[in-house]
Design a protein around this motif. Sequence first.
Motif, mmCIF file in Angstrom:
data_model
loop_
_atom_site.group_PDB
_atom_site.id
_atom_site.type_symbol
_atom_site.label_atom_id
_atom_site.label_comp_id
_atom_site.label_asym_id
_atom_site.label_seq_id
_atom_site.Cartn_x
_atom_site.Cartn_y
_atom_site.Cartn_z
ATOM 1 N N GLU A 1 0.040 -17.035 5.654
ATOM 2 C CA GLU A 1 1.226 -16.531 4.961
ATOM 3 C C GLU A 1 0.852 -15.943 3.603
ATOM 4 O OE1 GLU A 1 4.898 -18.623 4.879
ATOM 5 O OE2 GLU A 1 4.450 -19.796 6.665
ATOM 6 N N LEU A 2 -0.037 -16.631 2.865
ATOM 7 C CA LEU A 2 -0.449 -16.107 1.567
ATOM 8 C C LEU A 2 -1.192 -14.787 1.732
ATOM 9 C CD1 LEU A 2 -0.631 -16.445 -1.474
ATOM 10 C CD2 LEU A 2 -2.761 -17.758 -1.139
ATOM 11 N N ALA A 3 -2.062 -14.683 2.732
ATOM 12 C CA ALA A 3 -2.772 -13.429 2.983
ATOM 13 C C ALA A 3 -1.791 -12.324 3.382
ATOM 14 C CB ALA A 3 -3.813 -13.631 4.087
ATOM 15 N N HIS A 4 -0.776 -12.683 4.143
ATOM 16 C CA HIS A 4 0.231 -11.710 4.571
ATOM 17 C C HIS A 4 0.899 -11.072 3.355
ATOM 18 C CE1 HIS A 4 3.401 -10.116 7.282
ATOM 19 N NE2 HIS A 4 4.205 -10.349 6.258
ATOM 20 N N TYR A 5 1.368 -11.904 2.436
ATOM 21 C CA TYR A 5 2.001 -11.379 1.239
ATOM 22 C C TYR A 5 0.999 -10.632 0.364
ATOM 23 C CZ TYR A 5 6.279 -14.063 2.146
ATOM 24 O OH TYR A 5 7.430 -14.541 2.700
ATOM 25 N N SER A 6 -0.191 -11.200 0.187
ATOM 26 C CA SER A 6 -1.185 -10.624 -0.722
ATOM 27 C C SER A 6 -1.598 -9.231 -0.289
ATOM 28 C CB SER A 6 -2.419 -11.540 -0.793
ATOM 29 O OG SER A 6 -2.081 -12.825 -1.245
ATOM 30 N N PHE A 7 -1.890 -9.059 0.995
ATOM 31 C CA PHE A 7 -2.379 -7.765 1.456
ATOM 32 C C PHE A 7 -1.262 -6.725 1.526
ATOM 33 C CE2 PHE A 7 -6.071 -10.253 2.832
ATOM 34 C CZ PHE A 7 -7.087 -9.411 2.382
ATOM 35 N N TYR A 8 -0.042 -7.160 1.792
ATOM 36 C CA TYR A 8 1.047 -6.192 1.742
ATOM 37 C C TYR A 8 1.364 -5.789 0.301
ATOM 38 C CZ TYR A 8 2.127 -5.813 6.670
ATOM 39 O OH TYR A 8 2.064 -5.507 8.004
ATOM 40 N N PHE A 9 1.212 -6.724 -0.644
ATOM 41 C CA PHE A 9 1.352 -6.340 -2.048
ATOM 42 C C PHE A 9 0.298 -5.296 -2.419
ATOM 43 C CE2 PHE A 9 3.288 -10.688 -3.424
ATOM 44 C CZ PHE A 9 4.457 -10.357 -2.774
ATOM 45 N N LEU A 10 -0.921 -5.488 -1.925
ATOM 46 C CA LEU A 10 -1.976 -4.500 -2.143
ATOM 47 C C LEU A 10 -1.590 -3.152 -1.543
ATOM 48 C CD1 LEU A 10 -4.916 -4.008 -3.133
ATOM 49 C CD2 LEU A 10 -5.669 -4.652 -0.831
ATOM 50 N N ASP A 11 -0.990 -3.180 -0.371
ATOM 51 C CA ASP A 11 -0.517 -1.958 0.277
ATOM 52 C C ASP A 11 0.507 -1.251 -0.604
ATOM 53 O OD1 ASP A 11 -0.162 -0.015 2.214
ATOM 54 O OD2 ASP A 11 1.177 -1.220 3.445
ATOM 55 N N TYR A 12 1.406 -2.013 -1.220
ATOM 56 C CA TYR A 12 2.434 -1.413 -2.070
ATOM 57 C C TYR A 12 1.837 -0.839 -3.354
ATOM 58 C CZ TYR A 12 5.351 -4.175 1.095
ATOM 59 O OH TYR A 12 5.929 -4.734 2.214
ATOM 60 N N VAL A 13 0.780 -1.443 -3.862
ATOM 61 C CA VAL A 13 0.062 -0.858 -5.001
ATOM 62 C C VAL A 13 -0.472 0.519 -4.615
ATOM 63 C CG1 VAL A 13 -1.978 -1.064 -6.473
ATOM 64 C CG2 VAL A 13 -0.552 -3.063 -6.058
ATOM 65 N N GLY A 14 -1.024 0.603 -3.408
ATOM 66 C CA GLY A 14 -1.523 1.886 -2.927
ATOM 67 C C GLY A 14 -0.433 2.929 -2.791
ATOM 68 N N VAL A 15 0.748 2.506 -2.339
ATOM 69 C CA VAL A 15 1.871 3.444 -2.176
ATOM 70 C C VAL A 15 2.291 4.032 -3.521
ATOM 71 C CG1 VAL A 15 4.312 3.617 -1.558
ATOM 72 C CG2 VAL A 15 2.735 2.402 -0.054
ATOM 73 N N GLY A 16 2.471 3.170 -4.532
ATOM 74 C CA GLY A 16 2.865 3.651 -5.854
ATOM 75 C C GLY A 16 1.815 4.558 -6.470
ATOM 76 N N THR A 17 0.553 4.217 -6.276
ATOM 77 C CA THR A 17 -0.535 5.031 -6.808
ATOM 78 C C THR A 17 -0.571 6.408 -6.157
ATOM 79 O OG1 THR A 17 -1.833 3.014 -7.176
ATOM 80 C CG2 THR A 17 -3.033 5.101 -7.182
ATOM 81 N N TYR A 18 -0.363 6.439 -4.848
ATOM 82 C CA TYR A 18 -0.357 7.709 -4.121
ATOM 83 C C TYR A 18 0.801 8.592 -4.578
ATOM 84 C CZ TYR A 18 0.442 10.916 -0.192
ATOM 85 O OH TYR A 18 0.675 12.021 0.573
ATOM 86 N N GLN A 19 1.938 7.996 -4.871
ATOM 87 C CA GLN A 19 3.078 8.782 -5.318
ATOM 88 C C GLN A 19 2.756 9.520 -6.618
ATOM 89 O OE1 GLN A 19 6.185 5.855 -5.527
ATOM 90 N NE2 GLN A 19 6.613 5.923 -3.330
ATOM 91 N N TYR A 20 2.143 8.817 -7.562
ATOM 92 C CA TYR A 20 1.826 9.487 -8.830
ATOM 93 C C TYR A 20 0.673 10.465 -8.657
ATOM 94 C CZ TYR A 20 0.597 10.422 -13.642
ATOM 95 O OH TYR A 20 0.315 11.067 -14.824
ATOM 96 N N GLY A 21 -0.308 10.130 -7.827
ATOM 97 C CA GLY A 21 -1.401 11.066 -7.569
ATOM 98 C C GLY A 21 -0.890 12.373 -6.992
ATOM 99 N N SER A 22 0.088 12.288 -6.101
ATOM 100 C CA SER A 22 0.699 13.496 -5.537
ATOM 101 C C SER A 22 1.414 14.293 -6.617
ATOM 102 C CB SER A 22 1.684 13.118 -4.427
ATOM 103 O OG SER A 22 1.024 12.489 -3.353
ATOM 104 N N ALA A 23 2.166 13.588 -7.468
ATOM 105 C CA ALA A 23 2.882 14.268 -8.551
ATOM 106 C C ALA A 23 1.909 14.990 -9.476
ATOM 107 C CB ALA A 23 3.716 13.252 -9.334
ATOM 108 N N LEU A 24 0.777 14.355 -9.745
ATOM 109 C CA LEU A 24 -0.225 14.940 -10.634
ATOM 110 C C LEU A 24 -0.779 16.248 -10.056
ATOM 111 C CD1 LEU A 24 -1.425 13.984 -13.340
ATOM 112 C CD2 LEU A 24 -3.301 12.947 -12.039
ATOM 113 N N ALA A 25 -1.130 16.218 -8.773
ATOM 114 C CA ALA A 25 -1.656 17.425 -8.128
ATOM 115 C C ALA A 25 -0.597 18.523 -8.043
ATOM 116 C CB ALA A 25 -2.181 17.076 -6.737
ATOM 117 N N HIS A 26 0.617 18.143 -7.685
ATOM 118 C CA HIS A 26 1.689 19.135 -7.580
ATOM 119 C C HIS A 26 1.970 19.784 -8.941
ATOM 120 C CE1 HIS A 26 3.438 16.985 -3.774
ATOM 121 N NE2 HIS A 26 2.316 17.638 -3.540
#
Length: 361
Positions: free
Chosen positions: A144-169
């Motif tokens: 359960e802890l790994a489930h939450y931890s790795f999905y939190f990591l996934d969400y960090v990646g999502v937010g980072t990708y959003q700004y990276g896209s904005a930067l390139a655009h």
Amino acid sequence: MVCEMKLRGSFGANAAGSILQRFGAIAIYPQQILEDVLPKVPSTVRESDVPKLFREPYIHSGYRPVEQDWKYYLLSLFQPHNEALNVWTHLLAALVLLTRFVVFLETASPFPTVYSLPLCCFVLACVIYLSCSVLAHLFQSKSELAHYSFYFLDYVGVGTYQYGSALAHYYYCTELDWLWVIQPFFLPLAALLGWLSCIGCCFSKIHFQRPYPIRRKVFQVVPAFLAYVLDISPIVHRITSCWATGCTDDAVWYHSLQILLFVVASGFFSCPVPEKYFPGSCDIVGHGHQIFHVFLALCTLAQLEAVLLDYRSRREVFTARGDEGTVYAACNLFMLLLMCSSCSALYLRGVIKRRLRKRGD
């Protein structure tokens, strides 16, 4: 001496016979030999055999058992289960993206420069979000802890990708007349919405349990939707302006394709189809989240191609985006967002860890 030579000949003949016997066994029983050499992994289980947290609607089988060794989940990369395609779609996309970027660098102008910094941040953001997604779907079944931890990591990646896209655009794709409208607020607001998107997804993951209420989608989708609307606004303006004057820009075709692919991907992310109409039939291959991954990966690759085309052909308008100091500030904001999102995810991981420990006591 004669005896010694006979013994050596006998030993050599026995060794050769033993080797031939092993090769013969491999030829006759290849599956048995492979099973003896490769590590054994537990078979997948049905939804009733895993805790409720790990179950997905309308997916009845193909779950990996919890509380196995880390090596099991790593080796499950090569095992059929209901997360396997989620892992492979983004793993292959990351490899294709990096290969395309390396090929591009071989023909690009001197690199790196100030002009290339936003491009580097964008490619790094793509790799981060794809890699975090791979890790989340590969290892989330550990506990359960790994489930939450790795999905939190996934969400960090999502937010980072959003700004990276904005930067390139912003630096490579925006028309000048739209730039004057968004210049005062675009990048700071994009970074803020990227962070809020990460926080919203993490909070909804902690706060809401299955069956998820509609409020979960509000926390999860609204910040991401607002971030996407902002990030894609220069592209929408670019497309409409181009088509209004008879478009011949190759990059615009790829920009249009990335929007179309993202819309389709969002549909499959929001609705559990086709498994809703064929429960139990799409467990390993064909359920909605896998299709979402495929279209999102294609969207990212189309976006990369569009940005690379603009990077080559629109260098003369780059200086209108600001001096070197503003470019460095914008790229430093990328690192700040990554740090803030990671710290927020670590804090919420601590919250869930204490909650799980208290429940265990």
